[in-house]
Design an enzyme around this catalytic site. Sequence first.
Site, PDB file in Angstrom:
ATOM      1  N   CYS A  22       0.810  -1.216   0.000  1.00  0.00           N
ATOM      2  CA  CYS A  22       0.000   0.000   0.000  1.00  0.00           C
ATOM      3  C   CYS A  22       0.846   1.270   0.000  1.00  0.00           C
ATOM      4  CB  CYS A  22      -0.950  -0.005   1.197  1.00  0.00           C
ATOM      5  SG  CYS A  22      -2.317  -1.165   0.997  1.00  0.00           S
ATOM      6  N   LYS A  25       0.321   3.528  -3.034  1.00  0.00           N
ATOM      7  CA  LYS A  25      -0.856   4.370  -3.219  1.00  0.00           C
ATOM      8  C   LYS A  25      -0.467   5.822  -3.481  1.00  0.00           C
ATOM      9  CE  LYS A  25      -4.500   3.817  -0.619  1.00  0.00           C
ATOM     10  NZ  LYS A  25      -5.440   3.598   0.504  1.00  0.00           N
ATOM     11  N   GLY A  54     -14.303   9.021   0.321  1.00  0.00           N
ATOM     12  CA  GLY A  54     -13.109   8.173   0.267  1.00  0.00           C
ATOM     13  C   GLY A  54     -13.246   6.919   1.095  1.00  0.00           C
ATOM     14  N   ASP A  55     -14.435   6.329   1.085  1.00  0.00           N
ATOM     15  CA  ASP A  55     -14.675   5.139   1.904  1.00  0.00           C
ATOM     16  C   ASP A  55     -13.992   3.925   1.285  1.00  0.00           C
ATOM     17  OD1 ASP A  55     -15.778   3.630   4.033  1.00  0.00           O
ATOM     18  OD2 ASP A  55     -17.560   4.896   4.009  1.00  0.00           O
ATOM     19  N   ASP A  73      -8.583  -3.703  -5.211  1.00  0.00           N
ATOM     20  CA  ASP A  73      -7.311  -3.289  -4.610  1.00  0.00           C
ATOM     21  C   ASP A  73      -6.192  -4.141  -5.194  1.00  0.00           C
ATOM     22  OD1 ASP A  73      -5.567  -1.917  -2.847  1.00  0.00           O
ATOM     23  OD2 ASP A  73      -7.167  -1.840  -1.363  1.00  0.00           O
ATOM     24  N   HIS A 145      -8.548 -10.759 -14.943  1.00  0.00           N
ATOM     25  CA  HIS A 145      -7.987 -10.174 -16.167  1.00  0.00           C
ATOM     26  C   HIS A 145      -6.490  -9.999 -15.975  1.00  0.00           C
ATOM     27  CE1 HIS A 145      -8.015  -8.056 -19.956  1.00  0.00           C
ATOM     28  NE2 HIS A 145      -7.384  -7.022 -19.421  1.00  0.00           N
ATOM     29  N   SER A 146      -5.729 -10.222 -17.050  1.00  0.00           N
ATOM     30  CA  SER A 146      -4.282 -10.113 -16.956  1.00  0.00           C
ATOM     31  C   SER A 146      -3.741  -9.302 -18.122  1.00  0.00           C
ATOM     32  CB  SER A 146      -3.638 -11.505 -16.963  1.00  0.00           C
ATOM     33  OG  SER A 146      -3.981 -12.206 -18.152  1.00  0.00           O
ATOM     34  N   ASP A 232     -10.599   0.736   7.186  1.00  0.00           N
ATOM     35  CA  ASP A 232      -9.342   0.012   7.363  1.00  0.00           C
ATOM     36  C   ASP A 232      -8.167   0.968   7.149  1.00  0.00           C
ATOM     37  OD1 ASP A 232      -9.534   0.158   4.586  1.00  0.00           O
ATOM     38  OD2 ASP A 232      -8.870  -1.892   4.245  1.00  0.00           O
TER      39      ASP A 232
END
Length: 353
Positions: A22, A25, A54-55, A73, A145-146, A232
Amino acid sequence: MLDTPNAAAPFRLTSLAHGGGCGCKLAPSVLRELLAEQPPGSPFERLLVGTETGDDAAVWQLDDETCLIATTDFFMPMVDDPFEFGRIAATNAISDVYAMGGKPLLALAILGMPLGKLEPAMVREILKGGVSIATEAGIPVAGGHSIDAPEPIYGLAVIGTARPETIRKNSTAHAGDVLILTKGLGVGVYSAAFKKGVLADAAYAEMIGSMTTLNRIGAELGKDAAVHAVTDVTGFGILGHALEVARGSGLALTLEADALPLLGEAAALVQSGHVTGASHRNWASYGEAVRLPDGLPEWRRHLLTDPQTSGGLLVAVAPEAAERVLQQVQAAGYPRAAIIGRAAEGEPAVAVV
């Protein structure tokens, strides 16, 4: 033939990524700027949660009894073990559903891999790691998906469900609420030490254990009327996510620096200079809405801005129920959970004392 940096040295998955977890981000201020001109979701009556606060996930009310929760994510590796990378990324993605008070239903894989730089066996291990955590959560990875990407990327899009009354937002804290954090801070500090090759085996195991612990307690907290808000704690650090709660709820939050739970070696490692670039970006993004006490050591500030990958839940709960909820969380498998502050009437901001 793989294009690896040095065939004589052990191959490091993290060597293919400019950042990891993270910590990848975008900074909070950058994200706010990018979303500033996006249309609101208000024309859609059944969209209960969109981009406005921004939940952690979007919520769509299907009928009087069922809400659909949708999130995605993904990030680049912060560890070299491909199986563990898959587990961490999947745990982090599923957390968004739990943070809304819901239960996950199914997931789709998001995969970007640099062709010619990774053996197919390593990619399979990443996917297996993600499936192992999805299985632990009781859901399938039903597709995905790739793409060919310059850096390895993996994550999940996750769909969940909840009853309307169990949905918990980051914008519904009440004045007087007590704040509980369910996991220890310091994952970013640990990852910085890991990249430099100085993280002890025991600390590495602690880091992996924290990042692969599902936040499934969120689904239970959503059923508790005394729990008013949940989010979170991930890439923006405890200060950044607390600030989202403050702004969304229109309240002033106070965090007690000495009460914040930390991973075992976090304080020692950060004082040795192990800090992520995201920690600096986070601090620069908060502005005057965050106030620190005079004389707070720099290393303490870095723990407050430390980006968490698959971090814990920040829970706002009625004061009379705080000890009961804390004991419930600890008993559910989150031993570092602690009361860390309070919410009060006032200008939306976060103060550390």
